[in-house]
Write a protein that holds these residues in place. Structure first.
Motif, PDB file in Angstrom:
ATOM      1  N   PRO A   1      51.849  34.308  38.250  1.00 16.21           N
ATOM      2  CA  PRO A   1      51.952  35.371  38.861  1.00 16.21           C
ATOM      3  C   PRO A   1      53.372  36.030  38.765  1.00 16.21           C
ATOM      4  CG  PRO A   1      50.764  33.837  40.164  1.00 16.21           C
ATOM      5  CD  PRO A   1      51.144  33.213  38.723  1.00 16.21           C
ATOM      6  N   PRO A   2      54.324  35.345  38.719  1.00 17.27           N
ATOM      7  CA  PRO A   2      55.675  36.051  38.551  1.00 17.27           C
ATOM      8  C   PRO A   2      55.682  37.014  37.365  1.00 17.27           C
ATOM      9  CG  PRO A   2      56.114  33.826  39.163  1.00 17.27           C
ATOM     10  CD  PRO A   2      54.535  33.941  38.859  1.00 17.27           C
TER      11      PRO A   2
ATOM     12  N   THR B   1      42.965  41.463  33.794  1.00 17.36           N
ATOM     13  CA  THR B   1      43.960  41.402  32.370  1.00 17.36           C
ATOM     14  C   THR B   1      44.988  40.487  32.642  1.00 17.36           C
ATOM     15  OG1 THR B   1      43.157  43.711  32.284  1.00 17.36           O
ATOM     16  CG2 THR B   1      45.172  42.877  31.229  1.00 17.36           C
ATOM     17  N   LEU B   2      45.483  40.621  33.792  1.00 22.94           N
ATOM     18  CA  LEU B   2      46.793  39.749  33.816  1.00 22.94           C
ATOM     19  C   LEU B   2      46.296  38.129  33.679  1.00 22.94           C
ATOM     20  CD1 LEU B   2      48.491  41.471  36.896  1.00 22.94           C
ATOM     21  CD2 LEU B   2      49.047  41.652  34.560  1.00 22.94           C
ATOM     22  N   LEU B   3      45.427  37.748  34.511  1.00 23.25           N
ATOM     23  CA  LEU B   3      45.077  36.246  34.609  1.00 23.25           C
ATOM     24  C   LEU B   3      44.170  35.874  33.299  1.00 23.25           C
ATOM     25  CD1 LEU B   3      44.279  33.967  36.575  1.00 23.25           C
ATOM     26  CD2 LEU B   3      42.183  34.930  36.955  1.00 23.25           C
ATOM     27  N   SER B   4      43.267  36.478  32.929  1.00 29.91           N
ATOM     28  CA  SER B   4      42.529  36.125  31.789  1.00 29.91           C
ATOM     29  C   SER B   4      42.692  36.461  30.281  1.00 29.91           C
ATOM     30  CB  SER B   4      41.031  36.412  31.807  1.00 29.91           C
ATOM     31  OG  SER B   4      40.577  35.719  33.348  1.00 29.91           O
ATOM     32  N   TYR B   5      43.206  37.565  30.225  1.00 33.17           N
ATOM     33  CA  TYR B   5      43.511  38.308  28.757  1.00 33.17           C
ATOM     34  C   TYR B   5      45.058  38.036  28.581  1.00 33.17           C
ATOM     35  CZ  TYR B   5      39.019  40.531  28.826  1.00 33.17           C
ATOM     36  OH  TYR B   5      37.592  40.499  28.554  1.00 33.17           O
TER      37      TYR B   5
ATOM     38  N   GLY C   1      45.800  45.988  29.394  1.00 33.74           N
ATOM     39  CA  GLY C   1      46.630  46.963  30.393  1.00 33.74           C
ATOM     40  C   GLY C   1      47.179  48.394  29.559  1.00 33.74           C
ATOM     41  N   GLY C   2      47.495  48.971  30.556  1.00 32.33           N
ATOM     42  CA  GLY C   2      48.490  50.376  29.869  1.00 32.33           C
ATOM     43  C   GLY C   2      47.587  51.564  30.041  1.00 32.33           C
TER      44      GLY C   2
ATOM     45  N   ARG D   1      54.884  42.570  34.842  1.00 36.17           N
ATOM     46  CA  ARG D   1      54.258  43.562  34.051  1.00 36.17           C
ATOM     47  C   ARG D   1      53.793  44.636  34.815  1.00 36.17           C
ATOM     48  NH1 ARG D   1      53.032  46.481  30.122  1.00 36.17           N
ATOM     49  NH2 ARG D   1      50.683  46.507  29.555  1.00 36.17           N
ATOM     50  N   ALA D   2      53.163  44.374  35.957  1.00 39.27           N
ATOM     51  CA  ALA D   2      52.541  45.532  36.731  1.00 39.27           C
ATOM     52  C   ALA D   2      53.875  46.348  37.338  1.00 39.27           C
ATOM     53  CB  ALA D   2      52.137  44.775  38.134  1.00 39.27           C
ATOM     54  N   ALA D   3      55.185  45.962  37.367  1.00 40.49           N
ATOM     55  CA  ALA D   3      55.952  46.901  37.838  1.00 40.49           C
ATOM     56  C   ALA D   3      56.374  47.687  36.456  1.00 40.49           C
ATOM     57  CB  ALA D   3      57.257  45.925  38.008  1.00 40.49           C
ATOM     58  N   GLN D   4      56.435  47.203  35.247  1.00 44.18           N
ATOM     59  CA  GLN D   4      56.500  47.861  34.191  1.00 44.18           C
ATOM     60  C   GLN D   4      55.624  49.019  34.019  1.00 44.18           C
ATOM     61  OE1 GLN D   4      56.520  44.726  31.201  1.00 44.18           O
ATOM     62  NE2 GLN D   4      58.618  44.263  31.204  1.00 44.18           N
ATOM     63  N   VAL D   5      54.217  48.738  34.111  1.00 44.15           N
ATOM     64  CA  VAL D   5      53.418  49.764  33.778  1.00 44.15           C
ATOM     65  C   VAL D   5      53.416  50.952  35.199  1.00 44.15           C
ATOM     66  CG1 VAL D   5      50.778  50.157  33.745  1.00 44.15           C
ATOM     67  CG2 VAL D   5      51.781  48.148  32.810  1.00 44.15           C
TER      68      VAL D   5
END
Length: 425
Positions: A370-371, A361-365, A327-328, A376-380
Motif C-alpha cells: 500500500p505505501p 494494477t497496483l496489487l496484482s501486476y 498503469g499510465g 505510484r498513484a501520486a506520480q500518475v
C-alpha cells in the motif's frame, strides 16, 4: 483567433488530429486553409513562406485504410527539432486511432491488444506523450503568433472515480451449498478472518464487498460512475446476473442514491459485439434509463466491431482504455477524445475516456504494498494534472473491503475517492 493550418488539401485524418490536439488538449480553435494562401500559419505539407511555422509531413495522413506501415514515433521527451524530421500529426494519429491494432495486432491470453514494441520508448506509464508533444507545438505557436496565447482555454484537471462492480457480494446471496463449502474450506485452512467474515455475512448480513454506503460517505455519489456486470457468459463473469433479485434491488438502490450507472459488458461481449447492446438493455430494464457509459469486462474489445456496437446502442463514453499491467496513459492521452473509425475513415461521436490507474494494477501486476501504491498513484496523478488532464481511477468495490488480498489497501483508495471531482465533459 483560430490557429491557421495551411495544407495542400484536407483529409478526415488531419481534421481528427487537429481537433484532438487543439480543441481537446490545448484549448485552442483552428481553421484549415487549403492551397496557397497569403496569411501565415502552421504549414503542413506545403513549402513554408516567411512567417509560417513548418511541420514535417510524411504523407501518412493522406492515406486511407490500414495497409501502410505506421510512421515512426518521436521520442517521449522531444525537442522541436525532432518534428523537423518526424511527422508529429501522423504520430498522434497512430496512437489515437490504435492503428497498430488494425495493422499488425498482438494479443495477450485474454485477447486484449498489446502495445507494440515501438511504444516502449514513449514511457506511457509515466507520461501522456500526446500532451507533451502538443505543449511543444503550442510553445512554438505562441512564439510565432503571440496573440494566440490570449485565446487559450485549457481543460480543467481533476480526478474521476469509477468502479467496476464484478462481485457485489463476497459471501451473501450465493446458493447455500456454495456458502457451506466455502465456510468448510476456510475452517479447515484455519483462515479465522474469513470464518468471521462469513459468520457476519450469515448472521448480521454484513458482506465485505458491500462497500456502497462507505462510498457514499467518501464522495458525492453523483461524482462516482459504477459499471454494472449483468451477464454470466463465462467463468470470468459473476454469478450475479440481471435475473438475480437481490442484485436488481441493489442496483435500484444505487440509482436512487445518485450514483452514475454504466454497463460492464460480459467477458464474451469482448469478442461478440452484439452482446453489448443486449446487456445494455438489461441495465435499462432495471433502471428505466439506457446507459450512456461503458467499460468492457477484462478490458476486452475488438476493433472496429465493439465500438460500432457501442454507438449503435447509444453509448457515448467508453472507459475501456487502460494500461492494466503498469498503469499510465493509454494511447498517450489524459483527456477524453473521440474514437476514430479507421475502416470508415471518420471521427465518431463516441468519446474514449482513458483510465490512468487501476487498483488491480497496483496489487496484482506491479505487486506493490500500500505505501508503494500510494507513491505510484501520486506520480500518475501529478503527471495527469501537469498535462491539464483527468486522473481517471478504475477501482472495484472490494478494494475498500479490507478482506483477503485487499487488507491494508482501503485507506489509500479512500483518499483517492475523496479527491474525486465532477467530470469535465
Amino acid at each position: 483567433m483560430p490557429v491557421a493550418v495551411l495544407v495542400p488539401q484536407s483529409s478526415p485524418r488531419l481534421e481528427y488530429v487537429l481537433h484532438v490536439l487543439f480543441e481537446r488538449v490545448l484549448g485552442l480553435s483552428f481553421k484549415v486553409r487549403e492551397g496557397d494562401v497569403d496569411s501565415a500559419g502552421l504549414a503542413f505539407g506545403l513549402p513554408p513562406k516567411p512567417g509560417d511555422l513548418p511541420l514535417f509531413d510524411s504523407g501518412f495522413l493522406w492515406k486511407t485504410g490500414n495497409s501502410a506501415s505506421p510512421p515512426p514515433l518521436p521520442p517521449a521527451l522531444s525537442s522541436w527539432e525532432d518534428f523537423q524530421s518526424t511527422d508529429l500529426f501522423a504520430a498522434v494519429f497512430r496512437l489515437l486511432s490504435e492503428y497498430d491494432a488494425y495493422h499488425l495486432p498482438v494479443l495477450d491470453k485474454h485477447g486484449r491488444y498489446l502495445e507494440p514494441a515501438a511504444f516502449e520508448a514513449l514511457d506511457l506509464a509515466k507520461h501522456p506523450v500526446v500532451h507533451r508533444w502538443a505543449a511543444l507545438l503550442a510553445e512554438k505557436l505562441f512564439e510565432r503568433f503571440p496573440a494566440l496565447r490570449q485565446e487559450q482555454q485549457l481543460p480543467a484537471p481533476g480526478t474521476d472515480i469509477t468502479l467496476d462492480l464484478d462481485n457485489p457480494w463476497k459471501y451473501r446471496h450465493k446458493p447455500l451449498p456454495v456458502q457451506l463449502a466455502g465456510m468448510s474450506r476456510a475452517w479447515l485452512k484455519g483462515d479465522w478472518q474469513q470464518v468471521a467474515e462469513r459468520w457476519k455475512a450469515w448472521t448480521r448480513k454484513q458482506d465485505p464487498n458491500d462497500t456502497f454506503e462507505q462510498l457514499q460517505g467518501l464522495l458525492v455519489p453523483e461524482n462516482i460512475t459504477l459499471f454494472i456486470l449483468l451477464a454470466r457468459q463465462s467463468p470470468h463473469d459473476s454469478r450475479f446476473t440481471w435475473h438475480h433479485k437481490a442484485w436488481r434491488e441493489k442496483i435500484s438502490w444505487l440509482q436512487e442514491a445518485g450514483f452514475r450507472l454504466g454497463i460492464h459488458p460480459s467477458y464474451r461481449a469482448g469478442e461478440e459485439a452484439w452482446r453489448i447492446g443486449e446487456e445494455a438493455g438489461y441495465l435499462a430494464d432495471i433502471t428505466g434509463v439506457a446507459p450512456e457509459a461503458l467499460r468492457m469486462h477484462f478490458l476486452r474489445y475488438q476493433l472496429p466491431d465493439s465500438r460500432r456496437a457501442m454507438i449503435d446502442c447509444g453509448i457515448r463514453f467508453d472507459y475501456t482504455p487502460c494500461r492494466v499491467q503498469t498503469g499510465g496513459f493509454p494511447l498517450g492521452m489524459a483527456v477524453p477524445f473521440p474514437w476514430y473509425d479507421l475502416l470508415k475513415e471518420e471521427m465518431t461521436s463516441l468519446l474514449l475516456v482513458p483510465s490512468a490507474l487501476m487498483d488491480r494494477t497496483l496489487l496484482s501486476y506491479l505487486r506493490l504494498l500500500p505505501p508503494e501504491g500510494e507513491t505510484r498513484a501520486a506520480q500518475v496523478r501529478q503527471s495527469a494534472f501537469e498535462a491539464n488532464g483527468r486522473f481517471v481511477v478504475c477501482l472495484h468495490n472490494e478494494c475498500l473491503s479490507e478482506s483477503g488480498e485487499w487488507r491494508g489497501w482501503s485507506p489509500l483508495f479512500a483518499r483517492l475517492i475523496r479527491g474525486g471531482s465532477p467530470a469535465a465533459w
